[in-house]
Design a protein around this motif. Sequence first.
Motif, PDB file in Angstrom:
ATOM      1  N   ASP A  66       4.544 -11.320  11.254  1.00 57.70           N
ATOM      2  CA  ASP A  66       5.150 -10.591  10.138  1.00 57.70           C
ATOM      3  C   ASP A  66       5.775  -9.312  10.687  1.00 57.70           C
ATOM      4  O   ASP A  66       5.072  -8.331  10.957  1.00 57.70           O
ATOM      5  CB  ASP A  66       4.085 -10.269   9.093  1.00 57.70           C
ATOM      6  CG  ASP A  66       4.685  -9.768   7.791  1.00 57.70           C
ATOM      7  OD1 ASP A  66       5.792  -9.207   7.823  1.00 57.70           O
ATOM      8  OD2 ASP A  66       4.039  -9.936   6.732  1.00 57.70           O
ATOM      9  N   LEU A  69       4.799  -6.100   8.869  1.00 59.07           N
ATOM     10  CA  LEU A  69       3.461  -5.619   9.212  1.00 59.07           C
ATOM     11  C   LEU A  69       3.466  -4.928  10.568  1.00 59.07           C
ATOM     12  O   LEU A  69       2.827  -3.879  10.745  1.00 59.07           O
ATOM     13  CB  LEU A  69       2.472  -6.787   9.214  1.00 59.07           C
ATOM     14  CG  LEU A  69       1.051  -6.477   9.682  1.00 59.07           C
ATOM     15  CD1 LEU A  69       0.400  -5.436   8.781  1.00 59.07           C
ATOM     16  CD2 LEU A  69       0.205  -7.745   9.724  1.00 59.07           C
ATOM     17  N   LEU A  72       4.804  -1.418  10.142  1.00 58.47           N
ATOM     18  CA  LEU A  72       3.881  -0.522   9.450  1.00 58.47           C
ATOM     19  C   LEU A  72       2.739  -0.088  10.371  1.00 58.47           C
ATOM     20  O   LEU A  72       2.349   1.081  10.386  1.00 58.47           O
ATOM     21  CB  LEU A  72       3.316  -1.211   8.211  1.00 58.47           C
ATOM     22  CG  LEU A  72       4.249  -1.329   7.002  1.00 58.47           C
ATOM     23  CD1 LEU A  72       3.545  -2.053   5.869  1.00 58.47           C
ATOM     24  CD2 LEU A  72       4.708   0.044   6.537  1.00 58.47           C
ATOM     25  N   VAL A 182      -4.370  -1.037   7.775  1.00 60.19           N
ATOM     26  CA  VAL A 182      -2.981  -1.301   7.388  1.00 60.19           C
ATOM     27  C   VAL A 182      -2.779  -2.782   7.106  1.00 60.19           C
ATOM     28  O   VAL A 182      -2.152  -3.163   6.103  1.00 60.19           O
ATOM     29  CB  VAL A 182      -2.020  -0.814   8.484  1.00 60.19           C
ATOM     30  CG1 VAL A 182      -0.588  -1.258   8.186  1.00 60.19           C
ATOM     31  CG2 VAL A 182      -2.063   0.698   8.610  1.00 60.19           C
ATOM     32  N   ALA A 183      -3.306  -3.642   7.973  1.00 59.18           N
ATOM     33  CA  ALA A 183      -3.150  -5.082   7.768  1.00 59.18           C
ATOM     34  C   ALA A 183      -3.832  -5.528   6.481  1.00 59.18           C
ATOM     35  O   ALA A 183      -3.278  -6.321   5.703  1.00 59.18           O
ATOM     36  CB  ALA A 183      -3.725  -5.842   8.962  1.00 59.18           C
ATOM     37  N   HIS A 186      -1.766  -4.348   3.587  1.00 62.17           N
ATOM     38  CA  HIS A 186      -0.523  -5.133   3.539  1.00 62.17           C
ATOM     39  C   HIS A 186      -0.766  -6.477   2.859  1.00 62.17           C
ATOM     40  O   HIS A 186      -0.027  -6.877   1.947  1.00 62.17           O
ATOM     41  CB  HIS A 186      -0.013  -5.318   4.967  1.00 62.17           C
ATOM     42  CG  HIS A 186       1.117  -6.286   5.102  1.00 62.17           C
ATOM     43  ND1 HIS A 186       2.439  -5.928   4.964  1.00 62.17           N
ATOM     44  CD2 HIS A 186       1.129  -7.621   5.376  1.00 62.17           C
ATOM     45  CE1 HIS A 186       3.209  -6.989   5.133  1.00 62.17           C
ATOM     46  NE2 HIS A 186       2.433  -8.022   5.398  1.00 62.17           N
ATOM     47  N   ARG A 252       0.458   0.100  -3.000  1.00 59.69           N
ATOM     48  CA  ARG A 252       1.600   0.700  -2.284  1.00 59.69           C
ATOM     49  C   ARG A 252       1.317   2.153  -1.906  1.00 59.69           C
ATOM     50  O   ARG A 252       1.673   2.594  -0.818  1.00 59.69           O
ATOM     51  CB  ARG A 252       2.853   0.599  -3.155  1.00 59.69           C
ATOM     52  CG  ARG A 252       3.467  -0.797  -3.177  1.00 59.69           C
ATOM     53  CD  ARG A 252       4.629  -0.880  -4.125  1.00 59.69           C
ATOM     54  NE  ARG A 252       5.364  -2.141  -3.978  1.00 59.69           N
ATOM     55  CZ  ARG A 252       5.974  -2.771  -4.963  1.00 59.69           C
ATOM     56  NH1 ARG A 252       5.960  -2.247  -6.188  1.00 59.69           N
ATOM     57  NH2 ARG A 252       6.622  -3.906  -4.747  1.00 59.69           N
ATOM     58  N   LEU A 255      -1.039   2.129   1.082  1.00 56.86           N
ATOM     59  CA  LEU A 255      -0.335   1.733   2.298  1.00 56.86           C
ATOM     60  C   LEU A 255       0.560   2.865   2.795  1.00 56.86           C
ATOM     61  O   LEU A 255       0.672   3.093   4.011  1.00 56.86           O
ATOM     62  CB  LEU A 255       0.483   0.475   2.029  1.00 56.86           C
ATOM     63  CG  LEU A 255       0.966  -0.326   3.241  1.00 56.86           C
ATOM     64  CD1 LEU A 255      -0.202  -0.715   4.141  1.00 56.86           C
ATOM     65  CD2 LEU A 255       1.708  -1.582   2.774  1.00 56.86           C
ATOM     66  N   THR A 259       0.217   4.934   6.495  1.00 58.78           N
ATOM     67  CA  THR A 259       1.338   5.001   7.435  1.00 58.78           C
ATOM     68  C   THR A 259       1.956   6.388   7.506  1.00 58.78           C
ATOM     69  O   THR A 259       3.045   6.554   8.059  1.00 58.78           O
ATOM     70  CB  THR A 259       2.408   3.973   7.044  1.00 58.78           C
ATOM     71  OG1 THR A 259       2.793   4.161   5.672  1.00 58.78           O
ATOM     72  CG2 THR A 259       1.884   2.558   7.222  1.00 58.78           C
ATOM     73  N   TYR A 269       8.602  -1.875  -1.451  1.00 56.56           N
ATOM     74  CA  TYR A 269       8.055  -2.728  -0.398  1.00 56.56           C
ATOM     75  C   TYR A 269       7.369  -3.931  -1.035  1.00 56.56           C
ATOM     76  O   TYR A 269       6.466  -3.789  -1.870  1.00 56.56           O
ATOM     77  CB  TYR A 269       7.053  -1.940   0.446  1.00 56.56           C
ATOM     78  CG  TYR A 269       6.519  -2.701   1.628  1.00 56.56           C
ATOM     79  CD1 TYR A 269       7.352  -3.114   2.653  1.00 56.56           C
ATOM     80  CD2 TYR A 269       5.170  -3.012   1.721  1.00 56.56           C
ATOM     81  CE1 TYR A 269       6.876  -3.816   3.739  1.00 56.56           C
ATOM     82  CE2 TYR A 269       4.671  -3.696   2.801  1.00 56.56           C
ATOM     83  CZ  TYR A 269       5.525  -4.101   3.810  1.00 56.56           C
ATOM     84  OH  TYR A 269       5.035  -4.790   4.878  1.00 56.56           O
ATOM     85  N   PRO A 271       5.836  -7.311   0.455  1.00 52.17           N
ATOM     86  CA  PRO A 271       5.485  -8.296   1.486  1.00 52.17           C
ATOM     87  C   PRO A 271       5.101  -9.633   0.864  1.00 52.17           C
ATOM     88  O   PRO A 271       4.769  -9.723  -0.324  1.00 52.17           O
ATOM     89  CB  PRO A 271       4.291  -7.653   2.191  1.00 52.17           C
ATOM     90  CG  PRO A 271       3.659  -6.807   1.130  1.00 52.17           C
ATOM     91  CD  PRO A 271       4.804  -6.292   0.298  1.00 52.17           C
TER      92      PRO A 271
END
Length: 527
Positions: A66, A69, A72, A182-183, A186, A252, A255, A259, A269, A271
């Motif tokens: 991804d 990902l 990010l 983060v993953a 996401h 969001r 996330l 980041t 965003y 995903p």
Amino acid sequence: MRRPTHNLPMTRLVVAAAAALLLVACATPSPEGTAPRPLDPATLGTGDGLSAADWPAHDWWQAFGDPALDALVSQALAKAPTLAVAQARVARATALQAGTGAAHAPQLGLSAEATDQRFTAKGLIPPPVAGSTAWTASLQVGAAWSPDLAGGQRAALQAAIGQRRAAEADQQAARVLIAGQVAAAHFQLAALLDQRTVLTAAEAQRGQVAALVAERRAAGLDTEIDLQQARGQVAQARAQGLALDDAIARARHALAELTGQGPEALLAYAPTLAVPRPLAAHRPLPADLLGRRADLVAARWRVEAATAGTAEARAAFYPSVNLSAFVGLSSLGLDRLLDLGARQYGAGPALHLPLFDGGRLQAQLDGRRAEVGAAVAAYDSALLRALREVADELGTQRALVARQAAQAEATAAAEQAYALALARYRAGLGNYLVVLTAQSNVLLQQQAASDLRGRRLATDVALILALGGGFGPDDGAPPATKAATAATAATAATAATAATAATAATAATAATPASATKAPDSGKNPT
């Protein structure tokens, strides 16, 4: 004339007696006792135990394929404040290690002094200096070195090295944790968006049901209760959608924080859910993969550092020797500082032996021993937690694999029932309410399948974190099975892609207005 030697034996006897008295009277540490030992992983059902493997050389999140990902995670690793704190701690520990090593090295210094002072006329200094004012000056080079007789310096350096290595392991743990957060965020956002798509289709479908029930109510075929129930289903779907919208916004925002961005940075965003990787849910994992877990490595280094600190505290009970020497110039008056007669030099040892310190050294040693016990307990706790987390995630992954298989059967059955109901309706053998009811079941099954896909990805990330990062499909597998694993991965990915496409197609069909699926004319009897 030779000096008399008749008192020499007596002098030696007095010196020997004094030395013996000093050795007897000096402070002595308490017995060592049984030092705490860390748990042996081999005794906990982990096979051959743990090995401190190198950090993973690859970025594990790239295995999900991804690019969004990847971007990010890279941004989070570049801007995360927690990682900056860990880096600062590594720098501090490195500086402390360098300072500890430098303090025990030979020291060399240069000193220069010049003082204009009045000498007292009533002191020890005789005339003509007494009662006058004059400059005194000195220029001197001095050297000192303390040999490490008791091993305390080596122990102090080993303790500093252990703390620096623990800080480096903490930095790696912070890096893995940030990437995992983060993953996880996401994929959570992707799962929520996927569920929102299905719920939008369900809301449209329930609106069709309510419209059809209203027509049947007008024709006298349904009651007011049926109509209100159908309208309640529409309102319920709308409320669920609003709740999902709030959860999506919060995801969001989270996330964006991870980041290093403002809350509004990722409003657009969107995903998509990735295909879960075929991790080794059905084969045993070698225990040495836990050696990649940085918090375990850091805890073990802290045990080593605390043990070295105990050795340093014990060495303080024994004699220490300091060797010093100096050479330089000293004079009364600046004009005579460079004269040959102003030179001075000297060298000699200094012995330090603690005799009675009121228990200070023993208290220091007891404190260091307590630190070893605390470090061992922290390591044992981290080890047990790591083993539990791996077992939990593996168990959850196996359960999710089974649940996904059962859910796939349920979704297929619901889609088949929907297809049959639609075919009967088009053939004039059934009413459209049966079609909508079957379609509603399809949407429910699709929503459940979407939730399971999101949970599966979250479990994959959690297992990666439990193993310290960098875990891939081939980790720990015998060479002969790696080709089979790769083939299985490709097959699973193809099947998952096909299932995703089928789900999307069904959702699109569910969102189609009733008129597009041969809904009855408004003037026709809805039955």
